[in-house]
Design a protein around this motif. Structure first.
Motif, PDB file in Angstrom:
ATOM      1  N   LYS A   4     -69.893  -0.484  -7.533  1.00  0.00           N
ATOM      2  CA  LYS A   4     -70.522   0.526  -6.570  1.00  0.00           C
ATOM      3  C   LYS A   4     -71.833  -0.111  -5.680  1.00  0.00           C
ATOM      4  CE  LYS A   4     -73.440   1.545 -10.545  1.00  0.00           C
ATOM      5  NZ  LYS A   4     -73.806   2.566 -11.459  1.00  0.00           N
ATOM      6  N   ILE A   5     -72.037   0.711  -4.483  1.00  0.00           N
ATOM      7  CA  ILE A   5     -73.066   0.166  -3.703  1.00  0.00           C
ATOM      8  C   ILE A   5     -74.470   0.102  -4.486  1.00  0.00           C
ATOM      9  CG2 ILE A   5     -74.194   0.812  -1.743  1.00  0.00           C
ATOM     10  CD1 ILE A   5     -71.908   2.507  -0.766  1.00  0.00           C
ATOM     11  N   PRO A   6     -74.980  -1.210  -4.135  1.00  0.00           N
ATOM     12  CA  PRO A   6     -76.060  -1.516  -5.068  1.00  0.00           C
ATOM     13  C   PRO A   6     -77.381  -0.665  -4.668  1.00  0.00           C
ATOM     14  CG  PRO A   6     -75.123  -3.343  -4.120  1.00  0.00           C
ATOM     15  CD  PRO A   6     -74.728  -2.237  -3.439  1.00  0.00           C
ATOM     16  N   LYS A   7     -77.909  -0.275  -5.592  1.00  0.00           N
ATOM     17  CA  LYS A   7     -79.384   0.635  -5.229  1.00  0.00           C
ATOM     18  C   LYS A   7     -80.394  -0.240  -4.664  1.00  0.00           C
ATOM     19  CE  LYS A   7     -82.309   3.784  -8.130  1.00  0.00           C
ATOM     20  NZ  LYS A   7     -82.336   4.451  -9.414  1.00  0.00           N
ATOM     21  N   VAL A   8     -81.142   0.103  -3.452  1.00  0.00           N
ATOM     22  CA  VAL A   8     -82.165  -0.612  -2.954  1.00  0.00           C
ATOM     23  C   VAL A   8     -83.679  -0.034  -3.097  1.00  0.00           C
ATOM     24  CG1 VAL A   8     -82.849  -1.292  -0.563  1.00  0.00           C
ATOM     25  CG2 VAL A   8     -80.152  -1.238  -1.275  1.00  0.00           C
ATOM     26  N   TYR A   9     -84.227  -0.995  -3.604  1.00  0.00           N
ATOM     27  CA  TYR A   9     -85.691  -0.325  -3.981  1.00  0.00           C
ATOM     28  C   TYR A   9     -86.495  -0.928  -2.723  1.00  0.00           C
ATOM     29  CZ  TYR A   9     -83.935   0.349  -8.751  1.00  0.00           C
ATOM     30  OH  TYR A   9     -83.197   0.901  -9.847  1.00  0.00           O
ATOM     31  N   GLN A  10     -87.654   0.017  -2.402  1.00  0.00           N
ATOM     32  CA  GLN A  10     -88.523  -0.399  -1.217  1.00  0.00           C
ATOM     33  C   GLN A  10     -89.710  -0.919  -1.911  1.00  0.00           C
ATOM     34  OE1 GLN A  10     -87.185   0.122   1.991  1.00  0.00           O
ATOM     35  NE2 GLN A  10     -88.878  -1.332   2.433  1.00  0.00           N
ATOM     36  N   VAL A  11     -90.448  -1.887  -1.696  1.00  0.00           N
ATOM     37  CA  VAL A  11     -91.785  -2.238  -2.064  1.00  0.00           C
ATOM     38  C   VAL A  11     -92.422  -2.737  -0.861  1.00  0.00           C
ATOM     39  CG1 VAL A  11     -93.073  -3.750  -3.623  1.00  0.00           C
ATOM     40  CG2 VAL A  11     -90.842  -3.064  -4.545  1.00  0.00           C
ATOM     41  N   GLY A  12     -93.321  -1.800  -0.427  1.00  0.00           N
ATOM     42  CA  GLY A  12     -94.020  -2.044   0.764  1.00  0.00           C
ATOM     43  C   GLY A  12     -93.036  -2.341   1.925  1.00  0.00           C
ATOM     44  N   ASP A  13     -92.896  -3.427   2.485  1.00  0.00           N
ATOM     45  CA  ASP A  13     -92.078  -3.892   3.394  1.00  0.00           C
ATOM     46  C   ASP A  13     -90.590  -4.702   3.175  1.00  0.00           C
ATOM     47  OD1 ASP A  13     -94.147  -2.962   5.386  1.00  0.00           O
ATOM     48  OD2 ASP A  13     -95.148  -4.844   5.521  1.00  0.00           O
ATOM     49  N   VAL A  14     -90.713  -4.728   1.955  1.00  0.00           N
ATOM     50  CA  VAL A  14     -89.578  -5.511   1.487  1.00  0.00           C
ATOM     51  C   VAL A  14     -88.529  -4.672   0.683  1.00  0.00           C
ATOM     52  CG1 VAL A  14     -90.986  -7.778   1.437  1.00  0.00           C
ATOM     53  CG2 VAL A  14     -90.088  -6.537  -0.671  1.00  0.00           C
ATOM     54  N   THR A  15     -87.425  -5.060   0.578  1.00  0.00           N
ATOM     55  CA  THR A  15     -86.369  -4.426  -0.330  1.00  0.00           C
ATOM     56  C   THR A  15     -85.908  -5.020  -1.417  1.00  0.00           C
ATOM     57  OG1 THR A  15     -84.276  -5.276   1.132  1.00  0.00           O
ATOM     58  CG2 THR A  15     -85.334  -3.053   1.741  1.00  0.00           C
ATOM     59  N   VAL A  16     -85.687  -4.538  -2.639  1.00  0.00           N
ATOM     60  CA  VAL A  16     -85.125  -5.284  -3.649  1.00  0.00           C
ATOM     61  C   VAL A  16     -83.690  -4.604  -4.114  1.00  0.00           C
ATOM     62  CG1 VAL A  16     -85.677  -5.971  -5.791  1.00  0.00           C
ATOM     63  CG2 VAL A  16     -87.722  -5.778  -4.369  1.00  0.00           C
TER      64      VAL A  16
END
Ligand SMILES: [Zn+2]
Length: 298
Positions: A4-16
């Motif tokens: 499945k399409i991976p979940k993207v977390y936002q931490v400030g200006d970067v994605t995880v």
């Protein structure tokens, strides 16, 4: 595992983004938490615990995976799971895997050539495997343009006779296949025992015990914070029971001290905790719960 399409977390200006190599179920908790497991914990808390922690037979579910961090300028991997084709005679469950990890990495938007840094929390079998891949019978760096960064104490220990003992048999041959080839390729950089900042946004924080020189990695960006905890905890049950060590913790007293320090730190701040081995999303928040702590996935 379904793709499945991976979940993207936002931490400030970067994605995880999480790239899961494996989900493992059917793990007996009394084996995984030797000497600690208390059946009453599950019976008393079954209704209030997050879902997805155990299977239908009350056996543990865990995962193995990598976190992908993307900044404006860099693509960074944190830990590289187990790898394919590994020769692990003392760890048959993780030997000679044939898993579509690189395909999943691509689905998360990463090709091996564009990885700039591989940050390793420690050098256990399930954290260094995709450092290398087998090509024509030879182990070569999977991420040829990356700098591989890890604690010096881990390299000193796992390259030495001291680590080749009974307590470490699951890691037998791991340094030789998955670490030494990137050292010999000149692609490594080590972090001293005090830890420290890396690339401005990261900080290596010593959390020894699970392994001799393990470090957790803090990420701070634009006022927001996350922690890649490494193997300070293997399963959310340890958030609720911080004194439970897993069967893989090598220095048990120190492992408990590091776990409590991490829980105290993240429970009082809005810090996303990115685990290596939790099931489900592997990410969430720790908050205080009476005298203890509790876990919620995000
Ligand atoms: Zn691990």
């Amino acid at each position: 595992m379904t793709t499945k399409i991976p979940k993207v977390y936002q931490v400030g200006d970067v994605t995880v983004t999480r790239v899961t190599e494996m989900m493992l179920g059917g793990i007996p908790p009394e084996v995984y938490f030797p000497g600690s497991w208390d059946r009453m914990f599950l019976e008393e808390n079954r209704d209030s615990l997050p879902s997805g922690l155990i299977d239908g037979n009350s056996q543990l579910i865990v995962s193995i995976g990598t976190w992908v961090v993307k900044t404006t300028n860099h693509t960074i991997l944190i830990d590289t799971a187990t790898g394919n084709d590994k020769n692990l005679p003392l760890n048959p469950d993780l030997a000679n895997l044939q898993l579509p990890y690189l395909k999943r990495l691509k689905e998360a938007g990463v090709t091996p050539e564009e990885v700039d840094y591989v940050l390793l929390t420690h050098l256990h079998v399930d954290h260094v495997g995709w450092n290398t891949k087998l090509v024509d019978g030879k182990w070569v760096p999977t991420f040829p343009n990356a700098k591989y960064v890890f604690p010096l104490a881990e390299q000193e220990y796992y390259s030495s006779e001291a680590s080749h003992n009974k307590a470490n048999e699951v890691n037998f041959n791991v340094y030789e296949e998955s670490v030494l080839p990137v050292v010999e390729a000149g692609l490594t950089q080590t972090i001293g025992p005090e830890g420290g900042h890396f690339l401005e946004i990261f900080k290596f924080i010593p959390t020894p015990g699970h392994s001799i020189g393990q470090m957790s990695i803090s990420l701070k960006s634009d006022g927001e914070e996350a922690l890649f905890g490494a193997d300070v905890m293997h399963h959310p049950f340890q958030v609720f029971n911080p004194d439970w060590n897993s069967m893989y913790c090598e220095f048990t007293d120190q492992a408990r001290i590091s776990r409590l320090r991490v829980l105290e730190y993240i429970a009082d701040r809005p810090v996303i905790y990115f685990s290596t081995h939790f099931p489900e999303s592997a990410a969430g928040y720790v908050t205080r719960n009476g005298d203890g702590y509790k876990w919620d996935f995000i």
